[in-house]
Design an enzyme around this catalytic site. Structure first.
Site, mmCIF file in Angstrom:
data_model
loop_
_atom_site.group_PDB
_atom_site.id
_atom_site.type_symbol
_atom_site.label_atom_id
_atom_site.label_comp_id
_atom_site.label_asym_id
_atom_site.label_seq_id
_atom_site.Cartn_x
_atom_site.Cartn_y
_atom_site.Cartn_z
ATOM 1 N N LEU A 34 0.431 1.865 -5.118
ATOM 2 C CA LEU A 34 1.195 3.099 -4.884
ATOM 3 C C LEU A 34 0.571 4.217 -5.703
ATOM 4 O O LEU A 34 0.355 4.032 -6.904
ATOM 5 C CB LEU A 34 2.647 2.930 -5.358
ATOM 6 C CG LEU A 34 3.528 1.917 -4.628
ATOM 7 C CD1 LEU A 34 4.817 1.701 -5.423
ATOM 8 C CD2 LEU A 34 3.868 2.406 -3.221
ATOM 9 N N HIS A 35 0.277 5.333 -5.077
ATOM 10 C CA HIS A 35 -0.205 6.463 -5.878
ATOM 11 C C HIS A 35 0.098 7.823 -5.263
ATOM 12 O O HIS A 35 -0.262 8.847 -5.831
ATOM 13 C CB HIS A 35 -1.712 6.350 -6.149
ATOM 14 C CG HIS A 35 -2.559 6.528 -4.922
ATOM 15 N ND1 HIS A 35 -2.878 5.500 -4.089
ATOM 16 C CD2 HIS A 35 -3.150 7.629 -4.395
ATOM 17 C CE1 HIS A 35 -3.641 5.942 -3.104
ATOM 18 N NE2 HIS A 35 -3.817 7.248 -3.253
#
Ligand code: UD1
Ligand code: UDP
Length: 374
Positions: A204-205
């Protein structure tokens, strides 16, 4: 012919490697890799040069982090004198990061031709910084190399002359197919901790997921719940690591947090995962190629072919939907997919042929006006 490749962020490196090699095979003698320095940690940059066999960058602009205007401007200011001094015949830019748009703007203003690898993708969501980068880069580039047919349609709808658009396939998949066997050799060393198909892989980013505490905590709670049935391994992007720290978030139980992984380890874990939960662009494509179920925590995707043909499912930010989809996969009801056209490991070869044959030059000089009838 003097070719520059401008790269800077993690997903650029998998894209440049096969193109560099293909141009070398076709006898292009002068290739220069310019690293903008957008990503600079060893595990976000250097490891990929080593594992993907990319020559060390000839030039590093060391632009570093900052707000979007700061970072984009730092790259532009650093890149202009390099272009003026070295006068490349063609500058290749990759994907949709700030390095991509910054280099394109410099070249457009200096009258230096630009080729955009991974052109035409659209999420139709301008709140995504990458969407702005895609639109600007595509509107200025002289040769647009698309990974999927939706890319061609998007570009033509925006009035880009048909002759500038080259449907070549997906260079990310070139790298994957080139290194998959080598990557799988890494798995035995990882197997003790991550048993075959008995873990989920998480990345996740996206700012829309991690920059807001409430959204971040909702996702983390869902991951903790999912990990009761399926242990998760989560190599944490530096943006996310900072956000986890500043939000005071704890993730324990059966969620294993890790530093960002090198390409080979990551690919091995991706191949043998039961499922992948991600908001990454490239990972939506790789899971489609590997036939691994992918649950994308985003409201939209610029890679619709991974939904229509591949193993990708958009769950949005609806965590109940994420948990339902995980349950379906654990019951053996995973979505099956197939490979999109031209995701065959030869995209870079097609790009290189187009460049070396000069086809892109003819197209870009003969079609300066938008051809709206196409
Ligand atoms: C960038 C790209 C995004 C891409 C992602 C891939 C843009 C607008 N965004 O997002 O499209 O999906 O890379 O990973 O170009 N940081 C470090 N070390 C590093 C790099 C970054 O600590 O080596 C930290 C810095 O605090 C920085 C933050 O991560 O402020 C974000 O980095 P940045 O390059 O601005 O954006 P990404 O979120 O990495
Ligand atoms: N990747 C990696 N190590 C990791 C996470 C991702 O090597 O810990 C690779 C992944 O296999 C893919 C690329 O990084 O090739 C995707 O980059 P990222 O998710 O950072 O960017 P995006 O594709 O979303 O722009």
């Amino acid at each position: 012919m003097k070719i520059f490749h401008v790269v800077g962020a993690r997903p650029n490196f998998m894209k440049v490697a096969p193109v560099y090699r293909a141009l070398e095979r076709q006898g292009v003698s002068s290739q220069t890799v310019v690293h903008t320095g957008q990503h600079y940690d060893a595990n976000m940059s250097e490891v990929f040069f080593r594992e993907l066999g990319i020559p060390r960058p000839d030039i590093n602009l060391r632009a570093g982090s900052g707000s979007h205007p700061q970072q984009t401007a730092a790259i532009m200011v650093g890149f202009e004198p390099v272009v003026l001094k070295r006068a490349p015949d063609l500058v290749l830019v990759y994907g949709d990061v700030n390095s991509t748009v910054a280099a394109t703007l410099v070249c457009a203003k200096l009258g230096v031709p630009v080729g955009h690898v991974e052109a035409g993708l659209r999420s139709f969501d301008r709140s995504m910084p990458e969407e702005i980068n895609r639109i600007v880069t595509d509107s200025l580039a002289d040769a647009l190399f698309t990974p999927s047919e939706d890319g061609n349609e998007n570009l033509m709808r925006e009035g880009i002359p048909k002759g500038k658009i080259f449907f070549v396939g997906n260079v990310m998949i070139d790298s994957l197919l080139h290194l998959l066997l080598l990557a799988l050799e890494r798995y035995p060393a990882l197997a003790e901790r991550f048993a075959l198909r008995e873990y989920g892989l998480v990345t996740l980013h996206r700012p829309s997921n991690v920059d807001n505490d409430e959204t971040l905590f909702k996702i983390l709670d869902a991951l903790l719940e999912i990990s009761v049935d399926l242990p998760l391994v989560f190599p944490v992007h530096p943006r996310t690591r900072q956000r986890l720290a500043s939000a005071g978030a704890q993730l324990d139980g059966r969620v294993t947090l890790a530093e960002p992984l090198g390409y080979l380890d990551f690919l091995a874990l991706e191949q043998y995962a039961k499922l992948v939960i991600t908001d990454s662009g490239g990972i939506q494509e790789e899971t489609t190629c590997l036939g691994v179920p992918c649950l994308t925590v985003r409201e939209n995707t610029e890679r619709p072919v991974t939904l229509s043909m591949g193993t990708n499912v958009l769950v949005g930010r609806d965590m109940d939907r994420l948990k339902q989809q995980v349950a379906c996969i654990l019951r053996g009801e995973a979505k099956k997919g197939k490979l999109p056209p031209l995701w065959d490991g030869k995209a870079a070869e097609r790009i290189s042929q187009t460049i070396v044959s000069g086809a892109w030059r003819t197209a870009s000089s003969s079609s300066k006006m938008p051809c709206l009838s196409t």
